[in-house]
Scaffold this motif. Structure first.
Motif, PDB file in Angstrom:
ATOM      1  N   GLU A 128      10.834   6.332  -2.244  1.00 43.36           N
ATOM      2  CA  GLU A 128      10.171   7.336  -2.962  1.00 43.36           C
ATOM      3  C   GLU A 128       8.573   7.281  -2.324  1.00 43.36           C
ATOM      4  OE1 GLU A 128       8.536   8.721  -7.106  1.00 43.36           O
ATOM      5  OE2 GLU A 128      10.440   8.181  -6.801  1.00 43.36           O
ATOM      6  N   TYR A 129       8.338   8.446  -1.562  1.00 41.97           N
ATOM      7  CA  TYR A 129       7.023   8.770  -0.813  1.00 41.97           C
ATOM      8  C   TYR A 129       5.745   8.919  -1.977  1.00 41.97           C
ATOM      9  CZ  TYR A 129       3.666  11.254   2.202  1.00 41.97           C
ATOM     10  OH  TYR A 129       2.809  11.628   2.618  1.00 41.97           O
ATOM     11  N   ALA A 130       4.716   8.168  -1.601  1.00 43.76           N
ATOM     12  CA  ALA A 130       3.522   8.463  -2.212  1.00 43.76           C
ATOM     13  C   ALA A 130       2.157   8.441  -1.494  1.00 43.76           C
ATOM     14  CB  ALA A 130       3.355   7.334  -3.572  1.00 43.76           C
ATOM     15  N   GLU A 131       1.230   9.144  -1.662  1.00 43.46           N
ATOM     16  CA  GLU A 131       0.107   9.261  -0.842  1.00 43.46           C
ATOM     17  C   GLU A 131      -1.038   8.274  -1.334  1.00 43.46           C
ATOM     18  OE1 GLU A 131      -1.278  12.942   0.145  1.00 43.46           O
ATOM     19  OE2 GLU A 131       0.454  13.682   0.913  1.00 43.46           O
ATOM     20  N   GLN A 132      -1.761   7.750  -0.674  1.00 46.05           N
ATOM     21  CA  GLN A 132      -2.959   6.856  -1.227  1.00 46.05           C
ATOM     22  C   GLN A 132      -4.268   7.585  -0.795  1.00 46.05           C
ATOM     23  OE1 GLN A 132      -2.637   2.625  -0.360  1.00 46.05           O
ATOM     24  NE2 GLN A 132      -4.157   2.754   1.480  1.00 46.05           N
ATOM     25  N   PRO A 133      -5.509   7.467  -1.297  1.00 45.04           N
ATOM     26  CA  PRO A 133      -6.718   7.728  -0.744  1.00 45.04           C
ATOM     27  C   PRO A 133      -6.665   7.507   0.786  1.00 45.04           C
ATOM     28  CG  PRO A 133      -7.007   7.120  -3.108  1.00 45.04           C
ATOM     29  CD  PRO A 133      -5.571   6.723  -2.507  1.00 45.04           C
ATOM     30  N   TYR A 134      -7.282   8.234   1.639  1.00 44.69           N
ATOM     31  CA  TYR A 134      -7.305   7.965   2.999  1.00 44.69           C
ATOM     32  C   TYR A 134      -8.186   6.885   3.272  1.00 44.69           C
ATOM     33  CZ  TYR A 134      -8.685   8.450   7.895  1.00 44.69           C
ATOM     34  OH  TYR A 134      -9.022   8.151   9.292  1.00 44.69           O
ATOM     35  N   ASN A 135      -7.964   5.778   3.896  1.00 48.52           N
ATOM     36  CA  ASN A 135      -8.884   4.624   4.291  1.00 48.52           C
ATOM     37  C   ASN A 135      -9.055   4.519   6.012  1.00 48.52           C
ATOM     38  OD1 ASN A 135     -10.182   2.186   4.943  1.00 48.52           O
ATOM     39  ND2 ASN A 135      -8.391   0.812   4.019  1.00 48.52           N
ATOM     40  N   PRO A 136     -10.239   4.701   6.338  1.00 45.74           N
ATOM     41  CA  PRO A 136     -10.510   5.060   7.838  1.00 45.74           C
ATOM     42  C   PRO A 136     -10.396   3.492   8.444  1.00 45.74           C
ATOM     43  CG  PRO A 136     -12.483   5.017   6.670  1.00 45.74           C
ATOM     44  CD  PRO A 136     -11.380   5.100   5.352  1.00 45.74           C
ATOM     45  N   ASN A 137     -10.258   2.468   7.920  1.00 42.24           N
ATOM     46  CA  ASN A 137     -10.108   1.110   8.524  1.00 42.24           C
ATOM     47  C   ASN A 137      -8.850   0.809   8.798  1.00 42.24           C
ATOM     48  OD1 ASN A 137     -12.991   0.799   8.117  1.00 42.24           O
ATOM     49  ND2 ASN A 137     -12.874   0.396   6.072  1.00 42.24           N
ATOM     50  N   VAL A 138      -7.897   1.585   8.468  1.00 43.17           N
ATOM     51  CA  VAL A 138      -6.452   1.372   8.973  1.00 43.17           C
ATOM     52  C   VAL A 138      -5.870   2.490   9.608  1.00 43.17           C
ATOM     53  CG1 VAL A 138      -6.170  -0.472   6.951  1.00 43.17           C
ATOM     54  CG2 VAL A 138      -5.537   1.858   6.553  1.00 43.17           C
ATOM     55  N   GLU A 139      -4.668   2.334  10.173  1.00 37.91           N
ATOM     56  CA  GLU A 139      -4.056   3.387  10.937  1.00 37.91           C
ATOM     57  C   GLU A 139      -3.648   4.512  10.037  1.00 37.91           C
ATOM     58  OE1 GLU A 139      -0.337   4.064  14.028  1.00 37.91           O
ATOM     59  OE2 GLU A 139      -0.907   2.081  13.400  1.00 37.91           O
ATOM     60  N   ALA A 140      -3.827   5.775  10.483  1.00 34.58           N
ATOM     61  CA  ALA A 140      -3.430   6.806   9.563  1.00 34.58           C
ATOM     62  C   ALA A 140      -1.999   7.218   9.501  1.00 34.58           C
ATOM     63  CB  ALA A 140      -3.949   7.970   9.709  1.00 34.58           C
ATOM     64  N   ASP A 141      -1.623   7.814   8.635  1.00 33.30           N
ATOM     65  CA  ASP A 141       0.038   8.491   8.663  1.00 33.30           C
ATOM     66  C   ASP A 141       1.155   7.356   8.833  1.00 33.30           C
ATOM     67  OD1 ASP A 141      -1.107  10.947   8.211  1.00 33.30           O
ATOM     68  OD2 ASP A 141      -1.626  11.295  10.282  1.00 33.30           O
ATOM     69  N   VAL A 142       0.938   6.152   8.339  1.00 33.37           N
ATOM     70  CA  VAL A 142       1.960   5.052   8.146  1.00 33.37           C
ATOM     71  C   VAL A 142       1.857   4.406   6.893  1.00 33.37           C
ATOM     72  CG1 VAL A 142       1.577   4.730  10.615  1.00 33.37           C
ATOM     73  CG2 VAL A 142       0.343   3.420   9.268  1.00 33.37           C
ATOM     74  N   VAL A 143       2.941   3.782   6.635  1.00 33.67           N
ATOM     75  CA  VAL A 143       3.060   3.119   5.302  1.00 33.67           C
ATOM     76  C   VAL A 143       2.060   1.997   5.300  1.00 33.67           C
ATOM     77  CG1 VAL A 143       4.561   1.662   3.809  1.00 33.67           C
ATOM     78  CG2 VAL A 143       5.371   3.593   5.125  1.00 33.67           C
ATOM     79  N   VAL A 144       1.110   1.835   4.487  1.00 34.70           N
ATOM     80  CA  VAL A 144       0.247   0.785   4.175  1.00 34.70           C
ATOM     81  C   VAL A 144       0.537  -0.184   3.094  1.00 34.70           C
ATOM     82  CG1 VAL A 144      -1.640   1.910   5.450  1.00 34.70           C
ATOM     83  CG2 VAL A 144      -1.402   2.091   2.948  1.00 34.70           C
ATOM     84  N   ASP A 145       1.603   0.155   2.155  1.00 40.28           N
ATOM     85  CA  ASP A 145       1.832  -0.751   1.018  1.00 40.28           C
ATOM     86  C   ASP A 145       3.274  -0.237   0.366  1.00 40.28           C
ATOM     87  OD1 ASP A 145       1.754  -2.859  -0.709  1.00 40.28           O
ATOM     88  OD2 ASP A 145       0.351  -1.616  -2.334  1.00 40.28           O
ATOM     89  N   GLN A 146       3.926  -1.096  -0.193  1.00 36.97           N
ATOM     90  CA  GLN A 146       5.231  -0.909  -0.702  1.00 36.97           C
ATOM     91  C   GLN A 146       5.474  -1.431  -2.047  1.00 36.97           C
ATOM     92  OE1 GLN A 146       7.329  -2.862   2.819  1.00 36.97           O
ATOM     93  NE2 GLN A 146       8.670  -3.068   0.915  1.00 36.97           N
ATOM     94  N   SER A 147       6.192  -1.098  -2.837  1.00 42.66           N
ATOM     95  CA  SER A 147       6.514  -1.962  -4.056  1.00 42.66           C
ATOM     96  C   SER A 147       7.895  -1.558  -4.512  1.00 42.66           C
ATOM     97  CB  SER A 147       5.590  -1.496  -5.206  1.00 42.66           C
ATOM     98  OG  SER A 147       5.829  -2.121  -6.524  1.00 42.66           O
ATOM     99  N   PRO A 148       8.859  -2.623  -4.868  1.00 44.14           N
ATOM    100  CA  PRO A 148       8.819  -3.903  -4.779  1.00 44.14           C
ATOM    101  C   PRO A 148       8.082  -4.466  -3.237  1.00 44.14           C
ATOM    102  CG  PRO A 148      10.539  -3.702  -5.836  1.00 44.14           C
ATOM    103  CD  PRO A 148      10.280  -2.420  -5.210  1.00 44.14           C
ATOM    104  N   SER A 149       7.606  -5.494  -2.947  1.00 49.16           N
ATOM    105  CA  SER A 149       7.414  -5.849  -1.658  1.00 49.16           C
ATOM    106  C   SER A 149       8.397  -6.417  -1.054  1.00 49.16           C
ATOM    107  CB  SER A 149       6.199  -7.204  -1.614  1.00 49.16           C
ATOM    108  OG  SER A 149       6.784  -8.126  -2.564  1.00 49.16           O
ATOM    109  N   ALA A 150       8.082  -6.308   0.403  1.00 53.47           N
ATOM    110  CA  ALA A 150       9.113  -6.813   1.456  1.00 53.47           C
ATOM    111  C   ALA A 150       9.617  -8.291   1.143  1.00 53.47           C
ATOM    112  CB  ALA A 150       8.706  -6.923   2.836  1.00 53.47           C
ATOM    113  N   GLY A 151      11.169  -8.587   1.341  1.00 56.47           N
ATOM    114  CA  GLY A 151      11.615  -9.774   0.902  1.00 56.47           C
ATOM    115  C   GLY A 151      11.939 -10.060  -0.421  1.00 56.47           C
TER     116      GLY A 151
END
Length: 250
Positions: free
Chosen positions: A76-99
């Motif tokens: 399920e896709y969700a947007e988060q407030p734009y952070n100019p310090n990380v790459e745009a238009d890619v996944v920056v977090d997930q829940s549950p976490s990987a593993g």
């Protein structure tokens, strides 16, 4: 055989058939319960099945969805407030976490740093009054989120001493800005004015700040300080201003 004997034999056969049927039904129910509990139920609930959540960080939303689907999970896709310090238009977090180990079909949320549709430059509001700073911030389509009292003193109370994000930053329209304001001059105590003539502008500003004094002098942007007011050696109250000048000043 006598009629009474035939009746007795028939009743006996009927009773045996009844009990045999009843026993068969009971055994059938037991077998059914065992099969349902140990065969059907595990398949139905997938009690023993487990899936390790894949890492979809830094993937595009489409790639993340595909990877999760292949793993037997629901993304399920969700947007988060734009952070100019990380790459745009890619996944920056997930829940549950990987593993993490989950059941097949579990919903996995992945958060995407979506590029803003419009960027604006944060204005420089340091040295302005709080009211003027709010006006300049609002004119850029930004929002003053918090105003904090600073320990840094200036000649005038409620003068902006710091801001975040810093001036000149490119941020999305609607970004929240934090301002720090001064409590004003501290009366009843004196500090000595440092000698900053001959220093670089950046070093002079640092020395004046370290002396608990204020420096604005917006025209003195770079180069070497050639003059200061007041002169070195005098005393001022904490928060009073020292002006600096360079050869480049108009």
């Amino acid at each position: 055989m006598a009629r009474s004997d035939r009746k007795g034999l028939g009743a006996l056969l009927t009773d045996r058939a009844f009990w045999l049927g009843l026993i068969s039904i009971g055994l059938g129910l037991v077998v059914f319960a065992l099969l349902f509990n140990f065969a059907a139920m595990p398949i139905w609930t997938r009690h023993d099945a487990a899936v390790e959540v894949p890492d979809v960080g830094e993937m595009t939303p489409d790639d993340a969805q595909s990877v999760l689907r292949v793993a037997g999970l629901e993304g399920e896709y969700a947007e988060q407030p734009y952070n100019p310090n990380v790459e745009a238009d890619v996944v920056v977090d997930q829940s549950p976490s990987a593993g993490t180990t989950v059941k097949p079909g579990r919903r996995i949320y992945y958060y995407v740093n979506v590029s803003p549709k419009q960027l604006v430059v944060v204005p420089d509001v340091v040295s302005l009054s709080e009211g003027k700073a709010r006006e300049d911030v609002s004119d850029r389509g930004l929002v003053v989120d918090r105003v904090e009292m600073d320990s840094v003193r200036t000649p005038y109370e409620n003068t902006v001493t710091r801001q975040s994000p810093a001036n000149g930053s490119s941020v999305p329209v609607g970004t929240r800005i934090t301002l720090w304001i001064s409590p004003g001059v501290e009366n009843g105590r004196n500090v000595r004015v440092p000698n900053v003539v001959g220093s670089s502008v950046s070093d002079a500003r640092r020395q004046i700040k370290d002396a608990e004094l204020w420096v604005d002098s917006p025209r003195a942007e770079s180069g070497e300080v050639t003059r200061q007011e007041p002169a070195a050696g005098g005393t001022l109250n904490p928060g009073q201003e020292v002006r600096i000048y360079t050869d480049g000043d108009a």
